[in-house]
Design an enzyme around this catalytic site. Structure first.
Site, PDB file in Angstrom:
ATOM      1  CB  CYS A   1      -1.688   3.655  -5.265  1.00 21.01           C
ATOM      2  SG  CYS A   1      -2.079   4.826  -3.959  1.00 21.01           S
TER       3      CYS A   1
ATOM      4  N   GLY B   1       3.640  -0.135  -2.021  1.00 23.22           N
ATOM      5  CA  GLY B   1       2.846   0.796  -1.237  1.00 23.22           C
ATOM      6  C   GLY B   1       1.390   0.374  -1.188  1.00 23.22           C
ATOM      7  CB  CYS B   2      -1.693   2.338  -0.662  1.00 20.30           C
ATOM      8  SG  CYS B   2      -3.488   2.133  -0.641  1.00 20.30           S
ATOM      9  CG  PHE B   3      -3.806  -3.228  -1.492  1.00 20.84           C
ATOM     10  CD1 PHE B   3      -4.666  -2.284  -0.962  1.00 20.84           C
ATOM     11  CD2 PHE B   3      -3.704  -4.460  -0.840  1.00 20.84           C
ATOM     12  CE1 PHE B   3      -5.411  -2.535   0.185  1.00 20.84           C
ATOM     13  CE2 PHE B   3      -4.450  -4.729   0.312  1.00 20.84           C
ATOM     14  CZ  PHE B   3      -5.304  -3.754   0.823  1.00 20.84           C
TER      15      PHE B   3
END
EC number: 1.8.4.11
Length: 220
Positions: free
Chosen positions: A55, A51-53
């Protein structure tokens, strides 16, 4: 009208050709021999997409033995991917992190445990509302030993949950460092709406269920 139809057919022909070529290039990435990154200054490197890096970077930096987590792109067939190009979903790349760690303090096996404990393991092509191939889950291996560790844990988790685990398993090829403004984003922008609504809750959820002996006492 007669001219439009041939033009549409021609456009469709080249679109299909491009798609077929991209699939061929992406298949080559998945079937390539893994590249092993040598230990430097007694530090090893591992690569994950989840997912979003923003995070994932913060999650790994909360783990003992992890010196640094760097945001970037990996897993695709194009060179020099950017945030803009990866978001098209056509580069094959996913948002990924490079984990620089001390293998005497934390093992690759534990880093894989962190990976599975910090995401929705059954969500395909994304995490939460971040959706698309650029947000898909990938674990990268650099040698056969790492590959077997990943596959063993993935199989055990699938059996435990009685569900299909979404994470893809790729041979590591290359990591492209993301733009400067993405680095340490959660740390530098704690009041950003996305960070407050998504990144921090995801980090806290991970820390609440992961064994405390593996976590740093003070994290950002």
């Amino acid at each position: 009208m007669k001219r439009i139809i041939p033009l549409l057919a021609l456009a469709l022909f080249f679109s299909c050709q491009n798609t077929a070529q991209s699939k061929k290039e992406q298949d080559a990435v998945m079937q390539a021999d893994p590249i092993e990154v040598p230990i430097k200054n007694r530090k090893a490197r591992a690569y994950f997409a989840s997912g979003c890096f923003w995070c994932v970077e913060a999650i790994y930096e909360s783990v003992k033995g992890v010196d640094e987590s760097i945001s970037g792109y990996s897993g695709g067939h194009t060179k020099n991917p950017t945030y803009g190009s990866s978001n098209t979903g056509r580069t094959g790349h996913a948002e990924a992190v490079e984990i620089i760690y001390d293998p005497k303090v934390v093992s690759f096996e534990t880093l894989v445990d962190v990976y599975f404990a910090s995401q929705n393991v059954t969500q395909v092509n994304g995490q939460g509302n971040d959706r698309g191939p650029q947000y898909r889950s990938i674990i990268f291996y650099q040698n056969e030993e790492q590959k077997q560790i990943i596959l063993k844990k993935k199989t055990a988790l699938a059996k435990k949950l009685d569900a299909k685990i979404a994470a893809e398993v790729y041979p590591f090829q290359k990591f492209w460092v993301a733009e400067d403004y993405h680095q340490d984003y959660e740390k530098l922008h704690p009041n950003n709406s996305y960070i407050r609504a998504v990144s921090i809750p995801r980090l806290n959820s991970f820390k609440a269920k992961f064994p405390k002996e593996f976590l740093k006492e003070e994290t950002h």
